[in-house]
Design an enzyme around this catalytic site. Structure first.
Site, PDB file in Angstrom:
ATOM      1  N   ASN A 109       6.762 -12.158   2.980  1.00 34.52           N
ATOM      2  CA  ASN A 109       6.167 -10.935   3.522  1.00 34.52           C
ATOM      3  C   ASN A 109       5.500 -11.145   4.876  1.00 34.52           C
ATOM      4  O   ASN A 109       5.428 -10.235   5.682  1.00 34.52           O
ATOM      5  CB  ASN A 109       5.168 -10.335   2.523  1.00 34.52           C
ATOM      6  CG  ASN A 109       4.235 -11.358   1.927  1.00 34.52           C
ATOM      7  OD1 ASN A 109       4.675 -12.326   1.286  1.00 34.52           O
ATOM      8  ND2 ASN A 109       2.953 -11.198   2.155  1.00 34.52           N
ATOM      9  N   GLY A 116       8.454  -0.185  -5.218  1.00 33.38           N
ATOM     10  CA  GLY A 116       8.859   1.052  -4.555  1.00 33.38           C
ATOM     11  C   GLY A 116       8.281   1.231  -3.163  1.00 33.38           C
ATOM     12  O   GLY A 116       8.998   1.609  -2.233  1.00 33.38           O
ATOM     13  N   THR A 161       3.851   5.559 -20.983  1.00 36.48           N
ATOM     14  CA  THR A 161       4.711   6.650 -20.517  1.00 36.48           C
ATOM     15  C   THR A 161       5.131   6.394 -19.083  1.00 36.48           C
ATOM     16  O   THR A 161       4.309   6.017 -18.244  1.00 36.48           O
ATOM     17  CB  THR A 161       3.965   7.995 -20.644  1.00 36.48           C
ATOM     18  OG1 THR A 161       3.636   8.175 -22.013  1.00 36.48           O
ATOM     19  CG2 THR A 161       4.819   9.158 -20.175  1.00 36.48           C
ATOM     20  N   CYS A 171     -10.290 -14.866   9.992  1.00 37.66           N
ATOM     21  CA  CYS A 171     -11.369 -15.801  10.266  1.00 37.66           C
ATOM     22  C   CYS A 171     -12.712 -15.096  10.349  1.00 37.66           C
ATOM     23  O   CYS A 171     -13.733 -15.661  10.025  1.00 37.66           O
ATOM     24  CB  CYS A 171     -11.091 -16.530  11.573  1.00 37.66           C
ATOM     25  SG  CYS A 171     -11.912 -18.126  11.686  1.00 37.66           S
TER      26      CYS A 171
END
Ligand SMILES: *Cc1c(COP(=O)(O)O)cnc(C)c1O
Length: 408
Positions: A156, A205, A242, A330
């Site tokens: 990433n 997503g 659910t 930092c």
């Protein structure tokens, strides 16, 4: 900042929901609010829509719909996969991972002893200075005790891609379960799970133009599996709770769009990224590219402007409406520069001044030109005030970060 335009180049942090995705979701907030588990037709039509979404996700990965489990996020998928794999072989307590994983994997691995009540051994593989991994070192890491490997498909922070096909095949030949955190890869790289023998794959997503709060865990057919959330029989008993129906519908549509936009992502977005990157490298002296030049996501560039603070750069960019992110923390929160850049051995003079731009199909060439106009003077001004810049000949390539206390 009043009516200033936002130039959003922080897509590895999160993406905007595509208008087509929002449109697909809207009916499920209003008239189609049934519970997919209900026995009546009102719920049943929602269940059918979920199954369409499941097929859309499966198609992007070249997987079977039955191998797709909807979760609440990438983090839940990562936790589910790793904890499930450990439960499948409780006598084995060794894990192989890398130093550059997302906190969703890194911090989970560090917490396993507490979570499971057992002592685990973790081999956290070093990466090379360009962020890539040495397959020979990887092969040597396996022991009789190895229960699971967890390796991210693409990083990433730097966008660097790991050779997941080869790594998964090696694990398979040793009879070890293999999980990949593919949150950054899905939608940006073609993924074919018939060809790549991973047992588990996580995606999220909100990294591919679907909303936040929906994820998927791919579980290959036949893989031993233990649910993480135990409850009702949803998701074939593999994940209680659910379903986030609107999220599921949105993610299905987003996967369909991602398949259609994959080519654009790898041509148009890549060209914009390359223009931004080479522009910065030529216009700003003492700029270093972090990560392998080729084995990288098409949308990500991570550059270090030596001798200044990433945070200060971000604050200035923010005033121009430019959103990026920094590998350095930092001055705020943690005192450490990014664990990813440290694992790559990026010197402190560069790690603290790292900035990540992560683009999407919604960025334009005008936006790249705007950044190339605004950023170089910001760097020059910050360097004019930096004691490190003034002393750069003395500290080049070494020294310690004593002034900020980050320990480097
Ligand atoms: C964003 C991200 C995650 C976490 O996903 P969430 O849906 O935010 O939990 C995990 N891994 C990587 C590589 C990511 O970029």
């Amino acid at each position: 900042m009043t009516d200033q335009k936002t130039i959003y180049m922080d897509n590895n942090a999160t993406t905007r929901v595509a208008p087509e995705v929002l449109e697909a979701m809207l009916p499920y907030f209003s008239e189609l609010y049934g519970n997919p588990s209900s026995m009546h037709r009102f719920g049943d039509q929602v269940r059918k829509a979920i199954e369409v979404a499941r097929s859309q996700v499966a198609e992007l990965l070249n997987a079977k719909p039955s191998e797709i489990v909807f979760t609440s996020c990438g983090t839940e998928s990562d936790s589910t996969a790793i904890l499930s794999a450990l439960q499948a072989s409780p006598e084995k307590r060794h894990i192989i991972t890398s130093r550059v994983e997302h906190p969703a994997v890194k911090n989970l691995c560090e917490s396993l002893d507490r979570l499971t009540g057992h002592k685990h051994t973790i081999t956290s593989l070093h990466v090379e200075s360009d962020g890539t991994i040495d397959l020979k070192k990887y092969e040597k890491a396996f022991t009789e005790e190895t229960a699971v490997v967890s390796m991210m498909w693409a990083n990433n922070e730097t966008g660097v891609i790991f050779p997941i096909k080869e790594m998964a095949a090696i694990a398979k030949s040793r009879g070890v379960l293999f999980h990949t955190d593919a949150v950054q890869a899905v939608g940006k790289l073609p993924i074919d799970l018939v060809d790549v023998p991973v047992d588990f794959l996580s995606l999220s997503g909100h990294k591919l133009h679907a909303p936040k709060g929906i994820g998927v865990l791919y579980v290959r057919k036949g893989t031993p599996y233990m649910p993480f959330l135990i409850g009702g029989h949803q998701e074939g008993g593999r994940r209680g709770g659910t379903e986030n129906v609107t999220g599921v519908i949105g993610l299905g549509r987003a996967c369909e769009l991602a398949g259609q936009m994959m080519h654009t992502e790898n041509t148009v977005v890549r060209a914009l990224r390359d223009k931004l990157e080479s522009g910065l490298m030529t216009k700003v002296p003492n700029t270093i590219l972090n990560g392998h030049k080729e084995d990288r996501l098409p949308n990500t560039t991570n550059v270090s402007f030596e001798y200044i603070e990433g945070e200060a750069i971000l604050l200035h960019l923010d005033q121009f409406g430019i959103c990026a992110s920094s590998g350095s923390a930092c001055t705020s929160g943690s005192l450490e520069p990014s664990h990813v850049l440290r694992a790559m051995g990026v010197p402190f003079t560069a790690a603290h001044g790292s900035i990540r731009f992560s683009l999407s199909i919604y960025n334009t060439e005008d936006e790249v030109d705007y950044i190339l106009e605004k950023l170089p003077p910001v760097i020059a001004n910050l360097r004019a005030m930096s004691p490190f810049w003034a002393d750069r000949d003395k500290i080049a390539g070494g020294g310690s970060c004593s002034s900020c206390g980050c320990g480097k």
